[in-house]
Design an enzyme around this catalytic site. Structure first.
Site, PDB file in Angstrom:
ATOM      1  N   ASN A  94       0.680  -1.495   0.025  1.00  0.00           N
ATOM      2  CA  ASN A  94      -0.223  -0.040  -0.265  1.00  0.00           C
ATOM      3  C   ASN A  94       0.911   1.136  -0.306  1.00  0.00           C
ATOM      4  O   ASN A  94       1.731   1.243   0.964  1.00  0.00           O
ATOM      5  CB  ASN A  94      -0.764  -0.047   1.006  1.00  0.00           C
ATOM      6  CG  ASN A  94      -2.198   0.854   1.521  1.00  0.00           C
ATOM      7  OD1 ASN A  94      -1.694   2.141   0.756  1.00  0.00           O
ATOM      8  ND2 ASN A  94      -2.111   1.362   2.427  1.00  0.00           N
ATOM      9  N   GLU A 124      -5.484  -4.306  10.774  1.00  0.00           N
ATOM     10  CA  GLU A 124      -4.388  -3.965  10.811  1.00  0.00           C
ATOM     11  C   GLU A 124      -4.909  -2.484  12.160  1.00  0.00           C
ATOM     12  O   GLU A 124      -5.567  -1.350  12.183  1.00  0.00           O
ATOM     13  CB  GLU A 124      -4.800  -2.305   9.716  1.00  0.00           C
ATOM     14  CG  GLU A 124      -4.307  -3.627   8.106  1.00  0.00           C
ATOM     15  CD  GLU A 124      -3.633  -1.795   7.210  1.00  0.00           C
ATOM     16  OE1 GLU A 124      -2.889  -3.192   6.619  1.00  0.00           O
ATOM     17  OE2 GLU A 124      -4.020  -0.909   6.989  1.00  0.00           O
ATOM     18  N   GLY A 174       2.703  -1.178   4.416  1.00  0.00           N
ATOM     19  CA  GLY A 174       2.648   0.179   3.937  1.00  0.00           C
ATOM     20  C   GLY A 174       4.172   0.416   4.112  1.00  0.00           C
ATOM     21  O   GLY A 174       4.807   0.318   2.234  1.00  0.00           O
ATOM     22  N   GLY A 206       2.341   2.192  10.353  1.00  0.00           N
ATOM     23  CA  GLY A 206       3.243   3.930  10.761  1.00  0.00           C
ATOM     24  C   GLY A 206       3.822   4.143  12.045  1.00  0.00           C
ATOM     25  O   GLY A 206       4.065   4.880  11.686  1.00  0.00           O
ATOM     26  N   GLU A 243      -7.105   5.342   7.331  1.00  0.00           N
ATOM     27  CA  GLU A 243      -7.007   6.013   7.181  1.00  0.00           C
ATOM     28  C   GLU A 243      -8.120   6.798   6.593  1.00  0.00           C
ATOM     29  O   GLU A 243      -8.689   7.917   7.024  1.00  0.00           O
ATOM     30  CB  GLU A 243      -6.200   6.552   6.698  1.00  0.00           C
ATOM     31  CG  GLU A 243      -4.841   6.375   7.320  1.00  0.00           C
ATOM     32  CD  GLU A 243      -2.798   5.461   6.982  1.00  0.00           C
ATOM     33  OE1 GLU A 243      -2.645   5.462   5.461  1.00  0.00           O
ATOM     34  OE2 GLU A 243      -2.243   5.011   7.964  1.00  0.00           O
ATOM     35  N   HIS A 297      -9.622   1.678   4.565  1.00  0.00           N
ATOM     36  CA  HIS A 297      -8.588   1.575   5.689  1.00  0.00           C
ATOM     37  C   HIS A 297      -8.520   2.452   6.805  1.00  0.00           C
ATOM     38  O   HIS A 297      -9.163   3.558   6.676  1.00  0.00           O
ATOM     39  CB  HIS A 297      -7.496   2.016   4.465  1.00  0.00           C
ATOM     40  CG  HIS A 297      -5.931   2.081   5.218  1.00  0.00           C
ATOM     41  ND1 HIS A 297      -5.552   3.033   5.989  1.00  0.00           N
ATOM     42  CD2 HIS A 297      -4.632   1.371   4.818  1.00  0.00           C
ATOM     43  CE1 HIS A 297      -4.172   2.543   6.919  1.00  0.00           C
ATOM     44  NE2 HIS A 297      -3.745   1.983   5.708  1.00  0.00           N
TER      45      HIS A 297
HETATM   46  P1  PGA Z   1       2.566   0.565   7.946  1.00  0.00           P
HETATM   47  O1  PGA Z   1       1.422   0.272   6.962  1.00  0.00           O
HETATM   48  O2  PGA Z   1       3.542  -0.692   7.406  1.00  0.00           O
HETATM   49  O3  PGA Z   1       3.102   2.084   7.267  1.00  0.00           O
HETATM   50  O4  PGA Z   1       1.955   0.452   9.250  1.00  0.00           O
HETATM   51  C1  PGA Z   1       0.348  -0.900   6.910  1.00  0.00           C
HETATM   52  C2  PGA Z   1      -1.055  -0.179   6.226  1.00  0.00           C
HETATM   53  O5  PGA Z   1      -1.262   1.268   6.736  1.00  0.00           O
HETATM   54  O6  PGA Z   1      -1.764  -0.704   5.359  1.00  0.00           O
END
Ligand code: PGA
Length: 266
Positions: free
Chosen positions: A18, A179, A246, A185, A109, A107
């Site tokens: 992603n 997740e 991510g 992140g 976000e 997601h």
């Molecule tokens: P990350 O993100 O690997 O940077 O923690 C994963 C995601 O949000 O799909």
């Protein structure tokens, strides 16, 4: 809580990148070329998907097509209406034209910054499936929910609402990514036990409304700070069928190493 269903043989591992809101067109061409360069025939045993921003889909499609790559293309979001006056939106047909086979939906976000709800997630899931694309539906709890001990109930509800009214055959072809928001992140991944517990629970919830057969076929990924330093702990978990990556998907070497690790783990 539900126990693990161990019918992993039917499920091909998946590593999905992603890219989020990263990479201009020129950068996307370079990164997809690098990933394609790292890949080889063995990668066909893992479903490798990259999900660039909308504006990069066409150029990444060109790179993958030119290289006859087995890597698949996915989008990060979609709108459920087929066409019309929806400024800024992208339809399923538009993704399909660029050979997108997958699309991330819901997601955290998008839920947090763009007002995505379980209801809109469900509309997107159905719109994708109606045209043969596979949703990768995300679910996951924030720290307050985890600390309150409500994680399994919370993600179970997200899953139930997200797949409401979807048939068993479509569910079997789809993907869920667990997740935890606090792990995305942040560099603070869940423990492999937490990931397994959540993924097994999700599979149990799916079995409850779609039957054991669909649940045993559906891929369930872990996402949240998965990287080359911790993936070997997640990937062998019986209900973890791969990763939604991510940060580490923005580096061709790291992403390729994750694919290799998925190949070895199952
Ligand atoms: P990350 O993100 O690997 O940077 O923690 C994963 C995601 O949000 O799909």
């Amino acid at each position: 809580m539900f126990g693990a269903m161990q019918d992993t043989a039917a499920r091909m591992p998946m590593i999905a990148g992603n890219w989020k809101m990263n990479k201009t067109t020129v950068e996307a061409v370079t990164l997809s070329q690098q990933i394609s360069f790292e890949s080889d025939k063995a990668w066909e045993a893992v479903e490798v998907v990259i999900c660039p921003p909308f504006t990069d889909l066409k150029s990444v499609f060109n790179v993958l097509t030119f290289d006859h790559s087995s890597i698949k293309l996915g989008a990060q979001d979609v709108y459920w209406e087929p066409d019309g006056a929806y400024t800024g939106a992208i339809s399923v047909s538009m993704l399909k034209e660029l050979t997108c086979e997958y699309c991330i939906v819901g997601h955290s976000e998008r839920r947090e910054y763009f007002g995505e709800t379980d209801e809109t997630v469900n509309k997107k899931v159905k719109a994708l499936l109606a045209q043969g694309l596979h949703p990768i539906m995300c679910c996951g709890e924030d720290l307050d929910v985890r600390d309150a001990g409500d994680t399994l109930a919370f993600i179970g509800e997200q899953v139930r609402l997200g797949w409401k009214g979807v048939g068993e055959e479509d569910i079997a072809k789809s993907v869920i990514a667990y997740e935890p928001i606090w792990a995305i992140g942040t560099g603070r991944a869940a423990t492999p036990e937490q990931a397994q517990e959540a993924c097994a629970h999700i599979r149990g919830v799916v079995a409850d409304f779609a039957g054991a057969d669909a649940a045993s076929k559906m891929r369930i990924l872990y996402g949240g700070s998965m990287n080359t330093g911790n993936a070997e702990l997640f990937l062998p978990q019986p209900d973890v069928d791969g990763g939604l990556i991510g940060g580490a998907s923005l580096d061709a070497k790291a992403f390729s190493t994750l694919v290799e690790m998925a190949l070895k783990a199952k």
